[in-house]
Write an enzyme that holds these catalytic residues in place. Structure first.
Site, PDB file in Angstrom:
ATOM      1  N   SER A 173     -13.819  -5.992   1.379  1.00 19.48           N
ATOM      2  CA  SER A 173     -14.021  -5.428   0.043  1.00 19.48           C
ATOM      3  C   SER A 173     -13.301  -6.272  -0.999  1.00 19.48           C
ATOM      4  O   SER A 173     -13.757  -6.360  -2.140  1.00 19.48           O
ATOM      5  CB  SER A 173     -13.619  -3.951  -0.022  1.00 19.48           C
ATOM      6  N   GLY A 174     -12.166  -6.874  -0.620  1.00 19.37           N
ATOM      7  CA  GLY A 174     -11.523  -7.873  -1.463  1.00 19.37           C
ATOM      8  C   GLY A 174     -11.180  -7.431  -2.870  1.00 19.37           C
ATOM      9  O   GLY A 174     -11.285  -8.228  -3.798  1.00 19.37           O
ATOM     10  N   GLY A 175     -10.808  -6.181  -3.046  1.00 19.25           N
ATOM     11  CA  GLY A 175     -10.365  -5.761  -4.373  1.00 19.25           C
ATOM     12  C   GLY A 175     -11.452  -5.102  -5.211  1.00 19.25           C
ATOM     13  O   GLY A 175     -11.199  -4.703  -6.345  1.00 19.25           O
TER      14      GLY A 175
ATOM     15  N   LYS B  31     -16.935 -12.905   8.671  1.00 21.17           N
ATOM     16  CA  LYS B  31     -16.419 -11.965   7.673  1.00 21.17           C
ATOM     17  C   LYS B  31     -16.190 -12.766   6.405  1.00 21.17           C
ATOM     18  O   LYS B  31     -15.543 -13.822   6.456  1.00 21.17           O
ATOM     19  CB  LYS B  31     -15.110 -11.336   8.161  1.00 21.17           C
TER      20      LYS B  31
ATOM     21  N   GLU C 247     -13.141 -15.751   9.158  1.00 25.10           N
ATOM     22  CA  GLU C 247     -13.122 -15.182   7.801  1.00 25.10           C
ATOM     23  C   GLU C 247     -12.674 -16.171   6.737  1.00 25.10           C
ATOM     24  O   GLU C 247     -11.474 -16.321   6.481  1.00 25.10           O
ATOM     25  CB  GLU C 247     -12.213 -13.944   7.745  1.00 25.10           C
TER      26      GLU C 247
ATOM     27  N   ARG D 122       0.845  -1.210   0.000  1.00 19.45           N
ATOM     28  CA  ARG D 122       0.000   0.000   0.000  1.00 19.45           C
ATOM     29  C   ARG D 122       0.877   1.256   0.000  1.00 19.45           C
ATOM     30  O   ARG D 122       0.597   2.212  -0.713  1.00 19.45           O
ATOM     31  CB  ARG D 122      -0.911   0.030   1.238  1.00 19.45           C
TER      32      ARG D 122
ATOM     33  N   ARG E 149      -9.294  -1.823   2.175  1.00 19.04           N
ATOM     34  CA  ARG E 149      -9.064  -0.930   1.044  1.00 19.04           C
ATOM     35  C   ARG E 149     -10.237   0.009   0.768  1.00 19.04           C
ATOM     36  O   ARG E 149     -10.052   1.183   0.495  1.00 19.04           O
ATOM     37  CB  ARG E 149      -8.746  -1.749  -0.216  1.00 19.04           C
TER      38      ARG E 149
HETATM   39  P1  13P Z   1     -10.166  -5.488   2.139  1.00 17.86           P
HETATM   40  O1  13P Z   1     -11.483  -4.863   2.515  1.00 17.86           O
HETATM   41  O2  13P Z   1      -9.177  -4.508   1.594  1.00 17.86           O
HETATM   42  O3  13P Z   1     -10.336  -6.702   1.285  1.00 17.86           O
HETATM   43  O4  13P Z   1      -9.436  -5.946   3.477  1.00 17.86           O
HETATM   44  C1  13P Z   1     -10.058  -6.434   4.580  1.00 17.86           C
HETATM   45  C2  13P Z   1      -9.033  -6.890   5.540  1.00 17.86           C
HETATM   46  O5  13P Z   1      -9.328  -7.621   6.424  1.00 17.86           O
HETATM   47  C3  13P Z   1      -7.634  -6.371   5.362  1.00 17.86           C
HETATM   48  O6  13P Z   1      -6.769  -6.860   6.310  1.00 17.86           O
END
Ligand code: 13P
Length: 341
Positions: free
Chosen positions: A261-263, A219, A177, A33, A292
């Site tokens: 959000s996962g990208g 999650k 998660e 990042r 993100r």
């Molecule tokens: P993102 O929402 O960017 O996918 O990340 C979630 C998270 O747990 C980052 O450590």
């Protein structure tokens, strides 16, 4: 720790209009990042950046909890207040990522198993003492012609449940998660199928390992087309398919589902969450735990320059506000333009 306290913490994390900030990037991820804005990833820069997020005035209206990384839970703001104390003083619950990352799964080409169970009981005790009240453990699965395999699905489900049991024993709410990754050309149907398989196995293991589901959160990923898919599903379809998957596989005793959000782009992540909440009242709260999608504009606005702190905080507050609105289906994309204007 009484079960009642776990239940209350879990509920507070998915309180109306609020969600979780994921600021638990591992050393490798935060470096990526920072590389994107040309800033060196030093301990002091990481502290300054995270401190900027945690001291944002007004964020507590939309942010219920923050997931920290091991280094961050031990750091302090400019005035010497330990980050967990600082968050707590704002009514924001500190949490901690406790897994040690997804590593290659032996004898399973291209698949991963998440490590970190050895010595976890002692680490959890320390984190509780440092102020953490919830924990997170992430497992990853990729979609391919023969994956995720049953072997990968069950070994990760077992580890997630062991993590959850140890967390609850210590009075910490586990966020379990499982993440089916977006990499590849897969269709939304394939994402739905893989996500469903993963969730079904996870809830078998959580049950068998005696987890109190009311003291947990899930999650997970949304059901999405792969990054490289030629025909990508739109907002309504993503919302419908994701809910369908969750209705089939997640027990109603779970207080909340917090997406990563996962990208996805920031605005897609908000729009998808909003659409799901417009589709009615669900058995669990439908919320966010974005990294993100909450941080990207703030990171860019900051660019490593202390003179930009205020601008960066405004950008973060805006994304937190938009996602707060999406918790009740009250967001609309026009709200973004007004701010940009
Ligand atoms: P993102 O929402 O960017 O996918 O990340 C979630 C998270 O747990 C980052 O450590």
């Amino acid at each position: 720790m009484a079960a009642k306290d776990l239940h209350e913490t879990a509920k507070a994390l998915v309180a109306e209009g609020k969600g979780i900030l994921a600021a638990d990037e591992s050393d490798g991820t935060i470096k990526k990042r920072f590389d994107s804005i040309g800033v060196e990833s030093t301990e002091e820069n990481r502290r300054a950046y995270r401190g900027l997020l945690f001291t944002t005035e007004g964020a507590k209206e939309y942010i219920s909890g923050v997931i920290l990384f091991d280094e961050t839970i031990r750091q302090s703001s400019e005035d010497g207040t330990a980050f967990p104390k600082l968050l707590e003083s704002k009514g924001i619950i500190p949490g901690i990522k406790v897994d040690k990352g997804a590593k290659p799964l032996a004898l399973a080409e291209g698949e991963t198993i998440t490590e970190g169970l050895d010595g976890l009981r002692d680490r959890l005790e320390e984190y509780y003492g440092l102020g953490a009240r919830f924990t997170k453990w992430r497992a990853t699965y990729s979609i391919g012609s023969d994956t995720p395999s049953e072997y990968c699905v069950w070994t990760n489900a077992h580890a997630l449940a062991r993590f959850a049991a140890l967390s609850q024993e210590q009075g910490l709410v586990p966020i379990v998660e499982p993440e089916v990754l977006m990499d590849g050309e897969h269709t939304i149907e394939q994402s739905l199928k893989a996500s469903g398989r993963v969730l079904q196995a996870l809830y078998v293991e959580l049950h068998d390992q005696r987890i109190d589901l009311r003291g947990t959160l899930l999650k997970t990923n949304m059901a999405l087309s792969g990054y490289d898919a030629s025909d990508r599903a739109g907002v309504e379809e993503v919302a419908q398919e994701t809910l369908e998957c969750l209705y089939r596989h997640v027990p109603a005793a779970v207080p909340g589902i917090v997406f990563r959000s996962g990208g996805q782009s920031d605005e897609d992540a908000t729009a998808h969450l909003n659409a799901m909440n417009r589709m009615g009242t669900h058995p669990w709260e439908v919320s966010f735990s974005y990294g993100r999608a909450l941080q990207a504009p703030a990171l860019k606005a900051w660019g490593g320059d202390p003179a930009n702190v205020e601008k960066a905080q405004e950008a973060y507050l805006h994304r937190a506000h938009m996602n707060g609105l999406a918790r009740s289906g009250d967001y609309s994309p026009e709200m973004e333009e007004k701010v940009a204007a």
